[in-house]
Design a protein around this motif. Structure first.
Motif, short mmCIF file in Angstrom:
data_model
loop_
_atom_site.label_atom_id
_atom_site.label_comp_id
_atom_site.label_asym_id
_atom_site.label_seq_id
_atom_site.Cartn_x
_atom_site.Cartn_y
_atom_site.Cartn_z
N VAL A 100 51.14 12.50 -7.61
CA VAL A 100 50.20 11.82 -9.82
C VAL A 100 49.91 13.66 -9.49
O VAL A 100 50.56 13.41 -11.17
N ALA A 101 50.18 14.21 -9.28
CA ALA A 101 50.53 15.55 -9.44
C ALA A 101 51.81 15.88 -10.09
O ALA A 101 51.85 16.74 -11.01
N LEU A 102 52.56 15.44 -9.35
CA LEU A 102 54.11 15.52 -9.44
C LEU A 102 54.27 14.70 -11.28
O LEU A 102 55.53 15.19 -11.06
N LEU A 103 54.09 13.88 -10.54
CA LEU A 103 54.29 12.76 -12.14
C LEU A 103 53.73 13.40 -13.13
O LEU A 103 54.43 13.53 -14.56
N ALA A 104 52.79 14.35 -12.92
CA ALA A 104 52.35 15.19 -14.33
C ALA A 104 52.88 16.28 -15.16
O ALA A 104 53.45 16.34 -15.68
N ILE A 105 53.90 17.22 -13.77
CA ILE A 105 54.05 18.27 -13.67
C ILE A 105 55.43 17.19 -14.26
O ILE A 105 56.02 18.29 -15.40
N ALA A 106 55.96 16.76 -13.73
CA ALA A 106 57.68 16.19 -15.00
C ALA A 106 57.33 15.93 -16.13
O ALA A 106 57.88 16.49 -17.00
N GLY A 107 55.93 15.04 -16.18
CA GLY A 107 55.83 14.77 -17.62
C GLY A 107 55.74 15.85 -18.43
O GLY A 107 55.87 15.41 -19.83
N ALA A 108 54.81 17.25 -18.26
CA ALA A 108 54.33 17.86 -19.01
C ALA A 108 56.07 18.95 -19.00
O ALA A 108 56.11 19.30 -20.61
N ASN A 109 57.17 18.59 -18.38
CA ASN A 109 58.08 19.43 -18.40
C ASN A 109 58.50 19.26 -19.97
O ASN A 109 59.49 20.27 -20.59
N PRO A 110 58.96 17.95 -20.56
CA PRO A 110 59.51 18.00 -21.90
C PRO A 110 58.73 19.13 -22.98
O PRO A 110 59.22 18.56 -24.14
N LEU A 111 57.31 18.83 -23.15
CA LEU A 111 56.43 19.16 -23.61
C LEU A 111 56.64 20.50 -24.44
O LEU A 111 56.54 20.54 -25.55
N ARG A 112 57.70 21.67 -23.48
CA ARG A 112 57.68 22.37 -24.59
C ARG A 112 58.52 22.13 -25.35
O ARG A 112 58.34 22.95 -26.85
N ASN A 113 59.60 21.83 -25.22
CA ASN A 113 60.99 21.60 -26.09
C ASN A 113 60.01 20.41 -27.57
O ASN A 113 60.25 21.07 -28.70
N SER A 114 59.34 19.55 -27.42
CA SER A 114 58.43 18.79 -28.42
C SER A 114 57.30 19.34 -29.23
O SER A 114 57.40 19.24 -30.08
N LEU A 115 56.83 20.64 -28.64
CA LEU A 115 56.12 21.33 -29.38
C LEU A 115 56.83 21.66 -29.70
O LEU A 115 56.74 22.65 -31.10
N SER A 116 57.77 22.89 -29.61
CA SER A 116 58.49 24.04 -30.03
C SER A 116 59.48 23.11 -31.61
O SER A 116 59.59 22.91 -32.21
N ARG A 117 60.06 21.60 -31.31
CA ARG A 117 60.53 20.66 -32.60
C ARG A 117 59.24 20.22 -33.57
O ARG A 117 59.87 20.45 -34.64
#
Length: 337
Positions: A313-330
């Motif tokens: 679950v921790a690994l999935l959350a890390i992977a799931g959070a990765n796209p957030l930086r770009n989506s927050l920038s946009r």
């Protein structure tokens, strides 16, 4: 909490927090008068409604009363005071409950009522929506905020892991020590660590990108679960629970800070209320499946199953959070926080 957050943004934070404290106090006081399971159940509902009123609204009030640069540190200080309260209440509560459960319930209820009165007297009046936003518009705004919904979805993983503190972790320490009283030591260790290290850790991690910080927190949580789950000695277990506690201390102020940044200024409590859906869903899944995973693991000769699932679950959350930086920038049109 999403509904109570919407109400708070409409009627103001001071009244909502005060009412929440008073209702929690009434619910706790009713425990002293309980003569049937139904009465206790109703008392718990009233206390729960009180909590749903002041939890997201309190976070929104902190956001409103602080500037963006100091919010993370403010929340870190809040976590320190929370844990001071936990340590003191554990000591005093254990003494009071040995004297009288009724007395403990009445004193706890009275403290909440007093807190509600003090809040109404001392907290500044914060009218967030000068012109009330329609209920439907508030709901559509937060649910159509794709980066925020993505972030809340990631945080479901955090609350899944966090709830192991009340399920798998106590079972593990009892299994190691064969003493039920050792469970209290776990909570004492975490509370003392947060009192001592929450602010220094917050000062360290606030220099870094908030998404990367949250990912690092997930890595610590997952590693901590694996260490304590496979510990053959209490000392190793303590090392694991320490890693788990540091993960909590890394994630929580950062998640508060990010929620406050993403929230629309006139809907801050609504956003915090929606954020707590992650707790409801993640905690619910954790409680619903955690015991089952422990049973399945034991019966199939895989007692460490719950710990490996937690790490996954921790690994999935890390992977799931990765796209957030770009989506927050946009979504913000500038560099991600």
């Amino acid at each position: 909490m999403t509904l109570t957050g919407m109400i708070s943004d409409r009627v103001g934070y001071r009244l909502t927090i005060s009412l929440g404290f008073v209702l929690r106090g009434i619910g706790f006081g009713m425990f002293a008068l309980g003569t049937s399971p139904l009465f206790i159940f109703v008392s718990a509902i009233i206390a729960g409604i009180g909590g749903s009123l002041f939890e997201p609204t309190g976070d929104a009030a902190l956001t409103t009363l602080t500037n963006a640069q100091s919010r993370s540190r403010t929340y870190a200080v809040k976590k320190v005071t929370d844990n001071l309260g936990i340590v003191v209440s554990a000591l005093l509560g254990s003494l009071l409950v040995s004297v009288s459960f009724h007395l403990l319930s009445l004193i706890s209820g009275a403290l909440f009522v007093i807190a509600g009165i003090m809040t109404y007297i001392r907290l500044p009046s914060m009218r967030i929506q000068v012109k009330p936003v329609a209920w439907g518009d508030m709901w559509r705004t937060v649910t159509r905020d794709k980066p925020f919904v993505h972030y809340v979805t990631v945080m479901i993983g955090y609350f899944f892991l966090f709830m192991q503190l009340y399920l798998a972790i106590p079972a593990r320490i009892v299994d190691l020590t064969q003493q039920a009283s050792s469970v209290s030591v776990v909570f004492l260790v975490i509370s003392v660590m947060m009192i001592l290290f929450q602010i220094p850790i917050n000062m360290l991690v606030k220099r870094f990108n908030v998404i990367r910080t949250i990912q690092a927190g997930f890595a610590l949580l997952g590693t901590g679960l694996l260490v304590l789950g496979n510990a053959g000695h209490v000392a190793v277990f303590v090392a694991g629970i320490s890693l788990f506690a540091v993960g909590m201390m890394v994630i929580e102020p950062s998640s508060f800070d990010l929620t406050s940044r993403l929230a629309r200024p006139d809907m801050t409590a609504t956003y915090f209320g929606f954020y707590y859906l992650a707790m409801a869903i993640g905690g619910g899944i954790s409680q619903g499946t955690g015991g089952l995973l422990m049973q399945v693991g034991s019966s199939s000769g895989l007692p460490g199953l719950i710990w490996w699932i937690g790490a996954l679950v921790a690994l999935l959350a890390i992977a799931g959070a990765n796209p957030l930086r770009n989506s927050l920038s946009r979504s913000s049109g500038k560099e991600a926080p």
